[in-house]
Design a protein around this motif. Sequence first.
Motif, PDB file in Angstrom:
ATOM      1  N   ARG A   2       0.850  -1.198   0.000  1.00 15.98           N
ATOM      2  CA  ARG A   2       0.000   0.000   0.000  1.00 15.98           C
ATOM      3  C   ARG A   2       0.887   1.250   0.000  1.00 15.98           C
ATOM      4  NH1 ARG A   2      -2.969  -0.500   5.387  1.00 15.98           N
ATOM      5  NH2 ARG A   2      -0.804  -0.807   5.972  1.00 15.98           N
ATOM      6  N   PHE A   3       0.762   2.059  -1.045  1.00 14.08           N
ATOM      7  CA  PHE A   3       1.556   3.275  -1.167  1.00 14.08           C
ATOM      8  C   PHE A   3       0.684   4.501  -0.978  1.00 14.08           C
ATOM      9  CE2 PHE A   3       4.286   0.312  -3.364  1.00 14.08           C
ATOM     10  CZ  PHE A   3       5.563   0.740  -3.014  1.00 14.08           C
ATOM     11  N   GLY A   4       1.177   5.432  -0.186  1.00 13.91           N
ATOM     12  CA  GLY A   4       0.546   6.733  -0.053  1.00 13.91           C
ATOM     13  C   GLY A   4       1.313   7.745  -0.884  1.00 13.91           C
ATOM     14  N   PHE A   5       0.634   8.785  -1.300  1.00 12.33           N
ATOM     15  CA  PHE A   5       1.260   9.850  -2.079  1.00 12.33           C
ATOM     16  C   PHE A   5       0.985  11.191  -1.428  1.00 12.33           C
ATOM     17  CE2 PHE A   5       1.561   6.594  -5.204  1.00 12.33           C
ATOM     18  CZ  PHE A   5       2.521   7.002  -6.118  1.00 12.33           C
ATOM     19  N   LEU A   6       2.019  12.020  -1.411  1.00 11.58           N
ATOM     20  CA  LEU A   6       1.903  13.399  -0.947  1.00 11.58           C
ATOM     21  C   LEU A   6       2.581  14.271  -1.994  1.00 11.58           C
ATOM     22  CD1 LEU A   6       1.101  15.367   1.325  1.00 11.58           C
ATOM     23  CD2 LEU A   6       3.369  14.984   2.308  1.00 11.58           C
ATOM     24  N   LEU A   7       1.836  15.218  -2.550  1.00  9.16           N
ATOM     25  CA  LEU A   7       2.329  16.019  -3.669  1.00  9.16           C
ATOM     26  C   LEU A   7       2.470  17.481  -3.274  1.00  9.16           C
ATOM     27  CD1 LEU A   7      -0.065  14.601  -6.410  1.00  9.16           C
ATOM     28  CD2 LEU A   7       2.083  13.644  -5.565  1.00  9.16           C
ATOM     29  N   LYS A   8       3.514  18.126  -3.799  1.00  9.53           N
ATOM     30  CA  LYS A   8       3.703  19.556  -3.572  1.00  9.53           C
ATOM     31  C   LYS A   8       2.586  20.309  -4.281  1.00  9.53           C
ATOM     32  CE  LYS A   8       6.938  23.353  -4.024  1.00  9.53           C
ATOM     33  NZ  LYS A   8       7.231  23.711  -2.663  1.00  9.53           N
ATOM     34  N   ARG A   9       1.941  21.164  -3.556  1.00  6.60           N
ATOM     35  CA  ARG A   9       0.844  21.958  -4.112  1.00  6.60           C
ATOM     36  C   ARG A   9       1.365  22.941  -5.150  1.00  6.60           C
ATOM     37  NH1 ARG A   9      -2.484  23.194   1.418  1.00  6.60           N
ATOM     38  NH2 ARG A   9      -3.104  21.039   1.761  1.00  6.60           N
ATOM     39  N   GLY A  10       0.603  23.102  -6.207  1.00  7.88           N
ATOM     40  CA  GLY A  10       0.946  24.077  -7.223  1.00  7.88           C
ATOM     41  C   GLY A  10       2.049  23.649  -8.178  1.00  7.88           C
ATOM     42  N   LYS A  11       2.421  22.373  -8.167  1.00  9.72           N
ATOM     43  CA  LYS A  11       3.466  21.871  -9.064  1.00  9.72           C
ATOM     44  C   LYS A  11       2.872  20.819  -9.991  1.00  9.72           C
ATOM     45  CE  LYS A  11       7.225  23.991  -7.863  1.00  9.72           C
ATOM     46  NZ  LYS A  11       7.952  24.810  -8.787  1.00  9.72           N
ATOM     47  N   PRO A  12       2.526  21.199 -11.229  1.00 10.70           N
ATOM     48  CA  PRO A  12       1.949  20.234 -12.171  1.00 10.70           C
ATOM     49  C   PRO A  12       2.861  19.040 -12.416  1.00 10.70           C
ATOM     50  CG  PRO A  12       1.852  22.474 -13.074  1.00 10.70           C
ATOM     51  CD  PRO A  12       2.636  22.543 -11.800  1.00 10.70           C
ATOM     52  N   GLU A  13       4.187  19.255 -12.325  1.00 13.49           N
ATOM     53  CA  GLU A  13       5.122  18.150 -12.549  1.00 13.49           C
ATOM     54  C   GLU A  13       4.920  17.042 -11.519  1.00 13.49           C
ATOM     55  OE1 GLU A  13       6.131  21.306 -11.847  1.00 13.49           O
ATOM     56  OE2 GLU A  13       7.003  22.057 -13.700  1.00 13.49           O
ATOM     57  N   ALA A  14       4.638  17.416 -10.288  1.00 13.53           N
ATOM     58  CA  ALA A  14       4.410  16.424  -9.233  1.00 13.53           C
ATOM     59  C   ALA A  14       3.179  15.583  -9.562  1.00 13.53           C
ATOM     60  CB  ALA A  14       4.254  17.114  -7.878  1.00 13.53           C
ATOM     61  N   ARG A  15       2.138  16.216 -10.065  1.00 16.19           N
ATOM     62  CA  ARG A  15       0.912  15.494 -10.402  1.00 16.19           C
ATOM     63  C   ARG A  15       1.145  14.546 -11.582  1.00 16.19           C
ATOM     64  NH1 ARG A  15      -3.251  17.407  -7.560  1.00 16.19           N
ATOM     65  NH2 ARG A  15      -4.899  16.749  -8.953  1.00 16.19           N
ATOM     66  N   GLU A  16       1.937  14.993 -12.562  1.00 16.01           N
ATOM     67  CA  GLU A  16       2.237  14.139 -13.722  1.00 16.01           C
ATOM     68  C   GLU A  16       3.055  12.919 -13.310  1.00 16.01           C
ATOM     69  OE1 GLU A  16       4.198  16.674 -16.537  1.00 16.01           O
ATOM     70  OE2 GLU A  16       2.504  18.053 -16.626  1.00 16.01           O
ATOM     71  N   ILE A  17       4.071  13.132 -12.503  1.00 17.67           N
ATOM     72  CA  ILE A  17       4.908  12.020 -12.035  1.00 17.67           C
ATOM     73  C   ILE A  17       4.081  11.070 -11.177  1.00 17.67           C
ATOM     74  CG2 ILE A  17       6.872  11.406 -10.569  1.00 17.67           C
ATOM     75  CD1 ILE A  17       8.151  14.091 -11.525  1.00 17.67           C
ATOM     76  N   ALA A  18       3.227  11.621 -10.323  1.00 16.31           N
ATOM     77  CA  ALA A  18       2.376  10.785  -9.480  1.00 16.31           C
ATOM     78  C   ALA A  18       1.465   9.898 -10.325  1.00 16.31           C
ATOM     79  CB  ALA A  18       1.543  11.653  -8.538  1.00 16.31           C
TER      80      ALA A  18
END
Length: 87
Positions: A2-18
């Motif tokens: 089970r993996f959790g994800f936490l992404l930096k807000r306001g960074k589209p690159e983080a969402r794409e990589i996620a």
Amino acid sequence: MRFGFLLKRGKPEAREIAADLGALLRGQGCSLAARADDAGALPGARTVSPEELGGAIDALVVLGGDGTFLLGAGLVADHGGPLFGVN
């Protein structure tokens, strides 16, 4: 696993990589969880509250900088799960 994800807000690159990493992990039979503001980037991820995140996962993927990594460490500290950080 089970993996959790936490992404930096306001960074589209983080969402794409996620999205890419999440698809790869789901293809390997892993489940995903994320806070409500991050779950939209991860199709099929279970939405959990910040308080539930540490207990709902085996490892946390943090996509962001130092502040995001420290936030993630605080969210899972009581559960002893490892963090995988990508800056």
